[in-house]
Structures are given as C-alpha cells and as structure tokens.
Motif scaffolding. Sequence first.
Motif, PDB file in Angstrom:
ATOM      1  N   GLY A  35      25.833  45.496  35.461  1.00 30.13           N
ATOM      2  CA  GLY A  35      27.095  45.426  36.196  1.00 30.13           C
ATOM      3  C   GLY A  35      26.977  44.616  37.471  1.00 30.13           C
ATOM      4  N   THR A  36      25.883  44.805  38.194  1.00 32.69           N
ATOM      5  CA  THR A  36      25.727  44.058  39.444  1.00 32.69           C
ATOM      6  C   THR A  36      25.494  42.588  39.167  1.00 32.69           C
ATOM      7  N   ARG A  37      24.781  42.257  38.095  1.00 34.23           N
ATOM      8  CA  ARG A  37      24.570  40.845  37.766  1.00 34.23           C
ATOM      9  C   ARG A  37      25.875  40.179  37.377  1.00 34.23           C
ATOM     10  N   LYS A  38      26.689  40.870  36.591  1.00 30.41           N
ATOM     11  CA  LYS A  38      27.970  40.296  36.192  1.00 30.41           C
ATOM     12  C   LYS A  38      28.865  40.105  37.404  1.00 30.41           C
ATOM     13  N   ASN A  39      28.853  41.085  38.306  1.00 31.88           N
ATOM     14  CA  ASN A  39      29.691  40.981  39.501  1.00 31.88           C
ATOM     15  C   ASN A  39      29.223  39.849  40.402  1.00 31.88           C
ATOM     16  N   LYS A  40      27.896  39.662  40.515  1.00 39.41           N
ATOM     17  CA  LYS A  40      27.387  38.564  41.337  1.00 39.41           C
ATOM     18  C   LYS A  40      27.755  37.224  40.728  1.00 39.41           C
ATOM     19  N   LYS A  89      30.266  36.640  38.728  1.00 40.85           N
ATOM     20  CA  LYS A  89      31.711  36.468  38.840  1.00 40.85           C
ATOM     21  C   LYS A  89      32.081  36.029  40.252  1.00 40.85           C
ATOM     22  N   GLY A  90      31.438  36.606  41.258  1.00 40.83           N
ATOM     23  CA  GLY A  90      31.702  36.226  42.643  1.00 40.83           C
ATOM     24  C   GLY A  90      31.302  34.789  42.930  1.00 40.83           C
ATOM     25  N   ARG A  91      30.133  34.392  42.415  1.00 41.38           N
ATOM     26  CA  ARG A  91      29.695  33.012  42.612  1.00 41.38           C
ATOM     27  C   ARG A  91      30.629  32.043  41.903  1.00 41.38           C
ATOM     28  N   ARG A  92      31.071  32.417  40.706  1.00 38.89           N
ATOM     29  CA  ARG A  92      31.969  31.547  39.944  1.00 38.89           C
ATOM     30  C   ARG A  92      33.285  31.391  40.683  1.00 38.89           C
ATOM     31  N   ARG A  93      33.794  32.485  41.230  1.00 33.07           N
ATOM     32  CA  ARG A  93      35.053  32.411  41.983  1.00 33.07           C
ATOM     33  C   ARG A  93      34.905  31.561  43.240  1.00 33.07           C
TER      34      ARG A  93
END
Length: 83
Positions: free
Chosen positions: A34-39, A41-45
């Motif tokens: 979950g934390t990897r996906k969130n990181k 996603k944040g970088r992509r945004r």
Amino acid sequence: MTNTEVKPEAATDTVTETRLLEATHGAAMPHDEGTRKNKKKGRRRAAKALAYFALIFTGLLLLAEPWLLIPVVALVLAISLWD
C-alpha cells in the motif's frame, strides 16, 4: 547424543524453515504494498502536474514572445534524438 548426531525430524524442520525463508526473502510484505502504491501514485501526480505546468508556462511565453519557439523546438528535437 553428540553434536554430530542429528535427529531426522530436526533436520527436515531446519531445511523446511530455510526454504521458507529463502522463498519469502525477495517477496514484498503485504503491508508494504500500500505504501509503495501510494508513493508511486504521488510521484506520478507530481510529475503530471509539473509537466502540465511546464506546458502552460511555455504556452504563455510563446504567446508573449513568439521567437521563444526556437529553443523549445530545439529542446524537443534534442530529447527525441537522445536515444
């Protein structure tokens, strides 16, 4: 029993535990995903926002000074020929 004597049950348990540890060593833990996906996603945004900002800023500069199109075209050409 001496140190060189090993019970058969103990030997198989150790081998099984070692294989289990080797199998799970490279695997990601469920709570880490979950934390990897969130990181990501944040970088992509952030990258997407930066790209749009650069595009809008370049557009505004081109509206103000059309001759600025020359370095933009040169940069795009350099990036496309990079590989």
